[in-house]
Design an enzyme around this catalytic site. Structure first.
Site, short mmCIF file in Angstrom:
data_model
loop_
_atom_site.label_atom_id
_atom_site.label_comp_id
_atom_site.label_asym_id
_atom_site.label_seq_id
_atom_site.Cartn_x
_atom_site.Cartn_y
_atom_site.Cartn_z
N ASP A 136 0.80 -1.22 0.00
CA ASP A 136 0.00 0.00 0.00
C ASP A 136 0.84 1.28 0.00
O ASP A 136 0.44 2.30 0.55
CB ASP A 136 -0.97 0.01 1.20
CG ASP A 136 -1.88 -1.20 1.20
OD1 ASP A 136 -2.24 -1.66 0.11
OD2 ASP A 136 -2.23 -1.67 2.30
N LYS A 153 1.74 2.06 -5.12
CA LYS A 153 2.28 1.48 -6.36
C LYS A 153 1.35 1.74 -7.54
O LYS A 153 1.79 2.05 -8.63
CB LYS A 153 2.49 -0.04 -6.19
CG LYS A 153 3.49 -0.39 -5.10
CD LYS A 153 3.60 -1.89 -4.87
CE LYS A 153 2.37 -2.52 -4.26
NZ LYS A 153 2.05 -2.09 -2.90
N GLN A 193 1.96 -6.09 -3.13
CA GLN A 193 2.44 -6.16 -1.73
C GLN A 193 3.75 -5.36 -1.57
O GLN A 193 3.97 -4.41 -2.31
CB GLN A 193 2.62 -7.61 -1.27
CG GLN A 193 1.31 -8.36 -1.09
CD GLN A 193 0.72 -8.92 -2.37
OE1 GLN A 193 1.38 -9.62 -3.12
NE2 GLN A 193 -0.54 -8.63 -2.64
N GLY A 252 -4.53 -4.35 -3.84
CA GLY A 252 -5.53 -3.32 -4.16
C GLY A 252 -4.74 -2.10 -4.57
O GLY A 252 -4.12 -1.45 -3.74
N HIS A 253 -4.70 -1.83 -5.87
CA HIS A 253 -3.88 -0.73 -6.38
C HIS A 253 -4.80 0.39 -6.86
O HIS A 253 -5.57 0.21 -7.81
CB HIS A 253 -2.97 -1.22 -7.51
CG HIS A 253 -1.96 -2.23 -7.04
ND1 HIS A 253 -1.05 -2.83 -7.86
CD2 HIS A 253 -1.71 -2.71 -5.79
CE1 HIS A 253 -0.28 -3.66 -7.14
NE2 HIS A 253 -0.68 -3.60 -5.88
P1 GDP Z 1 -0.82 0.28 -3.55
O1 GDP Z 1 -1.39 -0.98 -3.05
O2 GDP Z 1 0.65 0.38 -3.29
O3 GDP Z 1 -1.15 0.58 -4.98
O4 GDP Z 1 -1.48 1.45 -2.67
P2 GDP Z 1 -3.05 1.58 -2.34
O5 GDP Z 1 -3.76 2.01 -3.53
O6 GDP Z 1 -3.52 0.37 -1.62
O7 GDP Z 1 -2.99 2.71 -1.23
C1 GDP Z 1 -2.46 3.97 -1.48
C2 GDP Z 1 -3.56 4.99 -1.18
O8 GDP Z 1 -2.99 6.28 -1.10
C3 GDP Z 1 -4.60 5.08 -2.29
O9 GDP Z 1 -5.82 5.45 -1.72
C4 GDP Z 1 -4.06 6.20 -3.18
O10 GDP Z 1 -5.09 6.86 -3.90
C5 GDP Z 1 -3.47 7.11 -2.15
N1 GDP Z 1 -2.30 7.88 -2.57
C6 GDP Z 1 -1.31 7.53 -3.44
N2 GDP Z 1 -0.35 8.48 -3.44
C7 GDP Z 1 -0.73 9.44 -2.59
C8 GDP Z 1 -0.13 10.66 -2.14
O11 GDP Z 1 0.96 11.05 -2.53
N3 GDP Z 1 -0.84 11.39 -1.21
C9 GDP Z 1 -2.04 10.98 -0.72
N4 GDP Z 1 -2.64 11.76 0.17
N5 GDP Z 1 -2.63 9.84 -1.13
C10 GDP Z 1 -1.96 9.07 -2.03
P1 IMO Z 2 -0.94 -4.21 -2.21
O1 IMO Z 2 -0.48 -4.80 -3.52
C1 IMO Z 2 -0.95 -4.56 2.15
C2 IMO Z 2 -1.10 -8.61 3.79
C3 IMO Z 2 -2.35 -9.04 4.53
C4 IMO Z 2 -1.76 -10.00 5.54
C5 IMO Z 2 -0.65 -10.67 4.74
C6 IMO Z 2 -1.04 -12.02 4.15
O2 IMO Z 2 -2.23 -3.50 -2.29
O3 IMO Z 2 0.16 -3.42 -1.58
P2 IMO Z 2 -2.58 -12.70 2.08
O4 IMO Z 2 -4.01 -12.41 1.79
O5 IMO Z 2 -1.63 -12.17 1.04
O6 IMO Z 2 -2.31 -14.13 2.38
O7 IMO Z 2 -2.27 -11.90 3.44
O8 IMO Z 2 -0.31 -9.78 3.71
N1 IMO Z 2 -1.32 -8.11 2.42
C7 IMO Z 2 -1.22 -6.82 2.07
N2 IMO Z 2 -1.01 -5.72 2.82
N3 IMO Z 2 -1.07 -4.45 0.81
C8 IMO Z 2 -1.25 -5.54 0.04
O9 IMO Z 2 -1.24 -5.51 -1.30
C9 IMO Z 2 -1.39 -6.79 0.67
N4 IMO Z 2 -1.61 -8.06 0.23
C10 IMO Z 2 -1.54 -8.84 1.31
O10 IMO Z 2 -2.99 -7.95 5.13
O11 IMO Z 2 -1.15 -9.28 6.58
MG MG Z 3 -2.95 -1.64 -1.84
#
Ligand code: GDP
Ligand code: IMO
Ligand code: MG
Length: 422
Positions: A13, A16, A222, A40-41
């Site tokens: 998270d 990415k 991840q 979840g991207h």
């Molecule tokens: P990922 O799994 O690495 O793709 O990240 P996620 O999408 O799960 O979580 C990142 C969250 O932060 C999402 O809600 C993005 O929309 C948000 N986000 C990404 N970059 C920024 C930033 O620079 N500032 C803020 N405030 N939010 C951001």
């Molecule tokens: P993105 O790509 C954050 C965490 C889960 C749990 C552990 C194992 O959005 O960054 P799993 O379901 O993979 O067997 O769970 O890994 N986890 C993540 N945490 N971002 C993710 O993906 C994750 N995918 C799995 O919360 O701790």
């Molecule tokens: Mg994510």
């Protein structure tokens, strides 16, 4: 020709999705290499938000080809939902999506076993998407692969064999009802009807593309600390999100990799269980979560929050081979009088030389902090490094020195436009 890898440097998270979308305009192909719909991207364009779990985050660029590599585990319904969502939004994917014939499927029993495991004493707080059980079957050499969908007779036979064993386990060990073999076979056949046209030998496709001077971006899911080998085991996922996984997960050899880009959140978050030395349980932690809107993009769970851990990111830099990074969510730190950075750990008064990954050591580790002055202003409209307040620049310099990386981009908000290139 260039092949770049984007890796999450912390516990996932990091942002990415936003960065892969941003960089995709410079690439011909974007490929996912591991994980599944546990990812979840998020991509935000204007007020429209997209969350991708399986389809690479380059799909919103109409000239980009997207590949789901052999290292990914595919949950049929999650993929169909995503394809439907794209179609509904008028995004054409015909001829733009390829799925590896060697990728494994997540079957209904994998999700069920994941949820059963999570009710037991070895709970780790998974996303409940069947990831671990599916990779177990892959490594036990009994998994169902995408290619199996192409031959109905062997598909049926393989599912029947798997279910014999799984039903035994479910009924005898977990006191559950048997799963219906025929219903599962039917579901797989229906799934194949929808995705058959996307199936290919993606390793051959990618290697040919590289020979033909196409540029490829490999999107990790991840983060490094969730890596099954290098992360905080057992509180990890069941794949290799680190850069090495990009080669095994696509069939692109290490000699073809030109760059490894780390995505680094300006503070630290983690979802699920497991050690987290810089986690905050006070008002500051609550504030990071609230301002950063730290809720899981897949499960909606609140993310645990804490200060930036330079000891951890430095470890991540080394094992991934990261040289340049994108710092994300810097804007979220604009509301603190003081900001702390962890520069190392101590156990029983002794400073550690290397980042520990064992549960016992991480639980015993006391972070060593340096305190920096906050900038106390909204930086989400900054579009150049010069527009950043002095304190923010000092924070960036400090963390790059402590972690040994160079900063390539700074993200100051969720939208594409909220990005500073250095
Ligand atoms: P990922 O799994 O690495 O793709 O990240 P996620 O999408 O799960 O979580 C990142 C969250 O932060 C999402 O809600 C993005 O929309 C948000 N986000 C990404 N970059 C920024 C930033 O620079 N500032 C803020 N405030 N939010 C951001
Ligand atoms: P993105 O790509 C954050 C965490 C889960 C749990 C552990 C194992 O959005 O960054 P799993 O379901 O993979 O067997 O769970 O890994 N986890 C993540 N945490 N971002 C993710 O993906 C994750 N995918 C799995 O919360 O701790
Ligand atoms: Mg994510």
């Amino acid at each position: 020709m260039s092949v770049s890898i984007v890796v999450g440097s912390q516990w996932g998270d990091e942002g990415k999705g936003k960065i892969v979308d941003l960089l995709s305009s410079k690439f011909d192909i974007v490929a996912r290499y591991q994980g599944g719909a546990n990812a979840g991207h998020t991509i935000q364009i204007g007020d429209k938000k997209y969350i991708f779990h399986l389809i690479p985050s380059g799909i919103l660029h109409e000239n980009v080809i997207c590949v789901i590599g052999n290292g990914v585990v595919i949950e049929p319904q999650a993929l169909l939902d995503e394809i439907d969502m794209l179609e509904k939004n008028g995004i054409n994917i015909e001829g733009r999506l390829f799925i590896s014939h060697n990728a494994h499927l997540i079957m209904p029993y994998h999700k069920l076993l994941d949820s059963i495991n999570e009710k037991g004493t070895q709970k780790i707080g998974t996303t409940g998407r069947g990831i671990g059980p599916s990779y177990i079957d892959k490594y036990a050499r009994r998994g169902i692969r995408i290619a199996d969908l192409l031959n109905k007779e062997t598909l049926k036979e393989k599912i029947r064999k798997n279910l014999e064993e799984k039903n035994n386990l479910l009924t005898k060990m977990y006191d559950r009802d048997e799963l219906d073999v025929e219903a599962i076979i039917d579901e797989c056949i229906k799934f194949d009807e929808r995705i058959d046209k996307y199936i290919t030998d993606t390793s051959a496709y990618l290697n040919d593309a590289i020979i033909n001077k196409k540029s490829v971006l490999l999107e990790g899911a991840q983060g490094a600390l969730l890596d099954v080998d290098h992360g905080t085991y057992p509180y990890v996922t069941s794949s290799n999100p680190t850069s090495g996984g990009a080669c095994t997960g696509t069939g692109i050899p290490p000699t073809k990799i030109s760059e490894i880009i780390g995505i680094v959140k300006a503070y630290t978050t983690r979802v699920g269980l497991g050690p987290f030395p810089t986690e905050l349980f006070d008002e500051d932690g609550e504030k990071l979560g609230r301002i950063g809107a730290e809720f899981g993009a897949t499960t909606g769970r609140p993310r645990r929050c804490g200060w930036f851990d330079a000891f951890l990111v430095n470890y991540s830099r080394k094992i991934n081979g990261i040289e340049r990074v994108v710092i994300t969510k810097l804007d979220v730190l604009g509301y603190f009088d003081e900001i702390k950075v962890c520069t190392g750990y101590e156990i029983n008064g002794k400073k550690l030389k290397y980042f520990p990954t064992s549960e016992a050591e991480l639980n015993a580790a006391k972070p060593i902090y340096e305190t920096m002055k906050g900038w106390k202003q909204d930086i989400s409209n900054a579009r150049s490094y010069d527009e950043l307040p002095q304190e923010a620049k000092e924070y960036l310099t400090f963390i790059s020195e402590k972690c040994g990386f160079e900063i390539k981009y700074i993200s100051v908000g969720p939208k594409r436009s909220q990005t500073i290139e250095l």
